[in-house]
Design a protein around this motif. Structure first.
Motif, PDB file in Angstrom:
ATOM      1  N   HIS A  56       0.832  -1.199   0.000  1.00 43.01           N
ATOM      2  CA  HIS A  56       0.000   0.000   0.000  1.00 43.01           C
ATOM      3  C   HIS A  56       0.870   1.254   0.000  1.00 43.01           C
ATOM      4  O   HIS A  56       0.591   2.221  -0.719  1.00 43.01           O
ATOM      5  CB  HIS A  56      -0.920   0.025   1.225  1.00 43.01           C
ATOM      6  CG  HIS A  56      -1.928  -1.078   1.223  1.00 43.01           C
ATOM      7  ND1 HIS A  56      -2.846  -1.240   2.238  1.00 43.01           N
ATOM      8  CD2 HIS A  56      -2.173  -2.068   0.341  1.00 43.01           C
ATOM      9  CE1 HIS A  56      -3.598  -2.299   1.975  1.00 43.01           C
ATOM     10  NE2 HIS A  56      -3.204  -2.817   0.830  1.00 43.01           N
ATOM     11  N   LEU A  57       1.903   1.239   0.808  1.00 42.48           N
ATOM     12  CA  LEU A  57       2.806   2.384   0.896  1.00 42.48           C
ATOM     13  C   LEU A  57       3.497   2.611  -0.455  1.00 42.48           C
ATOM     14  O   LEU A  57       3.609   3.755  -0.918  1.00 42.48           O
ATOM     15  CB  LEU A  57       3.837   2.140   1.997  1.00 42.48           C
ATOM     16  CG  LEU A  57       4.760   3.296   2.385  1.00 42.48           C
ATOM     17  CD1 LEU A  57       3.977   4.551   2.715  1.00 42.48           C
ATOM     18  CD2 LEU A  57       5.644   2.884   3.558  1.00 42.48           C
ATOM     19  N   ILE A  58       3.930   1.539  -1.085  1.00 37.96           N
ATOM     20  CA  ILE A  58       4.570   1.649  -2.396  1.00 37.96           C
ATOM     21  C   ILE A  58       3.565   2.141  -3.443  1.00 37.96           C
ATOM     22  O   ILE A  58       3.888   2.967  -4.303  1.00 37.96           O
ATOM     23  CB  ILE A  58       5.168   0.291  -2.817  1.00 37.96           C
ATOM     24  CG1 ILE A  58       6.377  -0.035  -1.922  1.00 37.96           C
ATOM     25  CG2 ILE A  58       5.581   0.293  -4.284  1.00 37.96           C
ATOM     26  CD1 ILE A  58       6.972  -1.400  -2.155  1.00 37.96           C
ATOM     27  N   PHE A  59       2.328   1.639  -3.356  1.00 39.04           N
ATOM     28  CA  PHE A  59       1.275   2.081  -4.272  1.00 39.04           C
ATOM     29  C   PHE A  59       1.056   3.586  -4.158  1.00 39.04           C
ATOM     30  O   PHE A  59       1.050   4.310  -5.170  1.00 39.04           O
ATOM     31  CB  PHE A  59      -0.024   1.337  -3.962  1.00 39.04           C
ATOM     32  CG  PHE A  59      -1.231   1.849  -4.709  1.00 39.04           C
ATOM     33  CD1 PHE A  59      -1.508   1.409  -5.990  1.00 39.04           C
ATOM     34  CD2 PHE A  59      -2.097   2.755  -4.116  1.00 39.04           C
ATOM     35  CE1 PHE A  59      -2.621   1.879  -6.685  1.00 39.04           C
ATOM     36  CE2 PHE A  59      -3.207   3.226  -4.795  1.00 39.04           C
ATOM     37  CZ  PHE A  59      -3.472   2.786  -6.083  1.00 39.04           C
ATOM     38  N   PHE A  60       0.877   4.083  -2.938  1.00 36.94           N
ATOM     39  CA  PHE A  60       0.621   5.508  -2.733  1.00 36.94           C
ATOM     40  C   PHE A  60       1.795   6.358  -3.203  1.00 36.94           C
ATOM     41  O   PHE A  60       1.607   7.396  -3.845  1.00 36.94           O
ATOM     42  CB  PHE A  60       0.329   5.794  -1.260  1.00 36.94           C
ATOM     43  CG  PHE A  60      -0.988   5.257  -0.778  1.00 36.94           C
ATOM     44  CD1 PHE A  60      -2.162   5.528  -1.451  1.00 36.94           C
ATOM     45  CD2 PHE A  60      -1.054   4.469   0.365  1.00 36.94           C
ATOM     46  CE1 PHE A  60      -3.378   5.034  -1.008  1.00 36.94           C
ATOM     47  CE2 PHE A  60      -2.264   3.975   0.821  1.00 36.94           C
ATOM     48  CZ  PHE A  60      -3.427   4.252   0.132  1.00 36.94           C
ATOM     49  N   ALA A  61       3.013   5.930  -2.880  1.00 40.53           N
ATOM     50  CA  ALA A  61       4.194   6.688  -3.295  1.00 40.53           C
ATOM     51  C   ALA A  61       4.330   6.679  -4.814  1.00 40.53           C
ATOM     52  O   ALA A  61       4.681   7.696  -5.426  1.00 40.53           O
ATOM     53  CB  ALA A  61       5.441   6.108  -2.646  1.00 40.53           C
ATOM     54  N   SER A  62       4.030   5.543  -5.441  1.00 32.98           N
ATOM     55  CA  SER A  62       4.119   5.438  -6.899  1.00 32.98           C
ATOM     56  C   SER A  62       3.100   6.352  -7.576  1.00 32.98           C
ATOM     57  O   SER A  62       3.358   6.900  -8.665  1.00 32.98           O
ATOM     58  CB  SER A  62       3.900   3.990  -7.344  1.00 32.98           C
ATOM     59  OG  SER A  62       4.925   3.145  -6.863  1.00 32.98           O
ATOM     60  N   MET A  63       1.942   6.529  -6.955  1.00 31.76           N
ATOM     61  CA  MET A  63       0.923   7.415  -7.510  1.00 31.76           C
ATOM     62  C   MET A  63       1.446   8.834  -7.695  1.00 31.76           C
ATOM     63  O   MET A  63       1.036   9.539  -8.618  1.00 31.76           O
ATOM     64  CB  MET A  63      -0.317   7.436  -6.605  1.00 31.76           C
ATOM     65  CG  MET A  63      -1.240   6.244  -6.740  1.00 31.76           C
ATOM     66  SD  MET A  63      -2.078   6.196  -8.349  1.00 31.76           S
ATOM     67  CE  MET A  63      -3.021   7.735  -8.287  1.00 31.76           C
ATOM     68  N   LYS A  64       2.371   9.250  -6.851  1.00 35.72           N
ATOM     69  CA  LYS A  64       2.924  10.599  -6.948  1.00 35.72           C
ATOM     70  C   LYS A  64       3.694  10.802  -8.250  1.00 35.72           C
ATOM     71  O   LYS A  64       3.860  11.934  -8.712  1.00 35.72           O
ATOM     72  CB  LYS A  64       3.822  10.897  -5.745  1.00 35.72           C
ATOM     73  CG  LYS A  64       3.069  11.024  -4.420  1.00 35.72           C
ATOM     74  CD  LYS A  64       3.996  11.212  -3.242  1.00 35.72           C
ATOM     75  CE  LYS A  64       4.753  12.510  -3.296  1.00 35.72           C
ATOM     76  NZ  LYS A  64       3.866  13.695  -3.192  1.00 35.72           N
ATOM     77  N   PHE A  65       4.156   9.682  -8.842  1.00 35.77           N
ATOM     78  CA  PHE A  65       4.909   9.777 -10.086  1.00 35.77           C
ATOM     79  C   PHE A  65       4.011   9.682 -11.312  1.00 35.77           C
ATOM     80  O   PHE A  65       4.501   9.706 -12.449  1.00 35.77           O
ATOM     81  CB  PHE A  65       5.974   8.674 -10.132  1.00 35.77           C
ATOM     82  CG  PHE A  65       7.033   8.815  -9.073  1.00 35.77           C
ATOM     83  CD1 PHE A  65       8.128   9.643  -9.265  1.00 35.77           C
ATOM     84  CD2 PHE A  65       6.914   8.139  -7.866  1.00 35.77           C
ATOM     85  CE1 PHE A  65       9.098   9.780  -8.286  1.00 35.77           C
ATOM     86  CE2 PHE A  65       7.878   8.269  -6.877  1.00 35.77           C
ATOM     87  CZ  PHE A  65       8.978   9.094  -7.082  1.00 35.77           C
ATOM     88  N   LEU A  66       2.698   9.559 -11.103  1.00 37.69           N
ATOM     89  CA  LEU A  66       1.758   9.461 -12.218  1.00 37.69           C
ATOM     90  C   LEU A  66       1.122  10.800 -12.583  1.00 37.69           C
ATOM     91  O   LEU A  66       0.332  10.875 -13.519  1.00 37.69           O
ATOM     92  CB  LEU A  66       0.641   8.469 -11.887  1.00 37.69           C
ATOM     93  CG  LEU A  66       0.989   6.987 -11.830  1.00 37.69           C
ATOM     94  CD1 LEU A  66      -0.282   6.157 -11.738  1.00 37.69           C
ATOM     95  CD2 LEU A  66       1.809   6.549 -13.021  1.00 37.69           C
ATOM     96  N   LYS A  67       1.477  11.853 -11.869  1.00 37.10           N
ATOM     97  CA  LYS A  67       0.832  13.140 -12.100  1.00 37.10           C
ATOM     98  C   LYS A  67       1.018  13.617 -13.549  1.00 37.10           C
ATOM     99  O   LYS A  67       0.083  14.108 -14.181  1.00 37.10           O
ATOM    100  CB  LYS A  67       1.365  14.190 -11.126  1.00 37.10           C
ATOM    101  CG  LYS A  67       0.527  15.464 -11.068  1.00 37.10           C
ATOM    102  CD  LYS A  67       0.976  16.333  -9.904  1.00 37.10           C
ATOM    103  CE  LYS A  67       0.048  17.537  -9.728  1.00 37.10           C
ATOM    104  NZ  LYS A  67       0.099  18.457 -10.868  1.00 37.10           N
ATOM    105  N   ASP A  68       2.233  13.462 -14.084  1.00 40.08           N
ATOM    106  CA  ASP A  68       2.478  13.880 -15.469  1.00 40.08           C
ATOM    107  C   ASP A  68       1.597  13.081 -16.432  1.00 40.08           C
ATOM    108  O   ASP A  68       1.050  13.634 -17.392  1.00 40.08           O
ATOM    109  CB  ASP A  68       3.948  13.674 -15.840  1.00 40.08           C
ATOM    110  CG  ASP A  68       4.859  14.699 -15.182  1.00 40.08           C
ATOM    111  OD1 ASP A  68       4.341  15.715 -14.680  1.00 40.08           O
ATOM    112  OD2 ASP A  68       6.080  14.470 -15.168  1.00 40.08           O
TER     113      ASP A  68
END
Length: 227
Positions: A56-68
């Motif tokens: 879950h933590l990795i999922f949430f952190a990875s979401m931050k890199f999807l903004k572009d």
């Protein structure tokens, strides 16, 4: 939000941001609970008060890199003159970003999370609502869908309603395009091909375009179920 919710949100962001920093600096494969705890300034046990699974933590952190990606896909789709063009443009954008960041896209769209991903997405955008600011409201429901199959079908259903494809071909088009993307994505993720990202996009989109543009020329049969 009440004081407890504000405190939860603050702690949640500490750990997510710490994880994102580690991904940025060292790569997703180097994320550990201990590193995240040290970066955030807390002990490892504290993390499990806010996240039941490391995934879950990795999922949430990875979401931050999807903004572009989430901002660019909206711009891509608006260029399409009809639902078919929009579908192809959405795939092109998805391929471009997923082939450049395979580990990030694996964490968000493929990795087993044990919990419903839709709820995790909802939680993420509650904490980071600014990530939705530049996304048209009509696209937000699609972007909340983590299941690649359901995301693709959303566009095809629009094409179906407007008469661009036949109803009996919708599921086949959706499944075939996903299988093409998955094949290339798996090769890149596991270093099975030496393609650069743009070459991988060109090859994948050539196949996907052929499938979509020629779909109505074929009759896709439903596979027989074993009795």
């Amino acid at each position: 939000m009440n004081k407890k919710e504000i405190q939860m949100s603050r702690m949640w962001k500490y750990f997510v941001d710490a994880t994102a920093d580690i991904i940025q600096e060292e790569g997703l494969e180097h994320v550990t609970i201990r590193k995240v705890a040290d970066r955030a300034g807390y002990n490892s046990a504290t993390i499990y008060n806010y996240f039941s699974e490391m995934s879950h933590l990795i999922f949430f952190a990875s979401m931050k890199f999807l903004k572009d990606y989430t901002e660019e896909v909206a711009q891509y789709i608006q260029k399409g003159k009809d639902p078919i063009e929009q579908y192809l443009l959405a795939w092109e954008c998805f391929c471009r970003h997923s082939f450049k960041q395979p580990q990030i896209f694996h964490a968000v769209f493929i990795m087993d999370l044990t919990d419903p991903p839709e709820k995790l997405l909802e939680d993420y955008y509650k904490i980071y609502p600014a990530d939705l600011i530049n996304i048209p409201e009509e696209l937000q429901s699609i972007l909340f869908e983590r299941n690649v199959s359901k995301r693709g079908r959303s566009f095809l259903e629009i094409a179906l309603k407007e008469g661009y494809i036949k109803e009996e071909n919708v599921d086949a088009i959706n499944e075939l395009t996903i299988l093409v993307w998955q094949g290339m994505f798996t090769n890149i993720l596991n270093n099975r091909k030496s393609y650069d990202a743009q070459t991988a996009v060109d090859i994948t989109m050539n196949y996907i375009t052929e499938i979509v543009q020629n779909a109505n020329l074929f009759h896709f049969k439903e596979p027989k179920q074993e009795e």
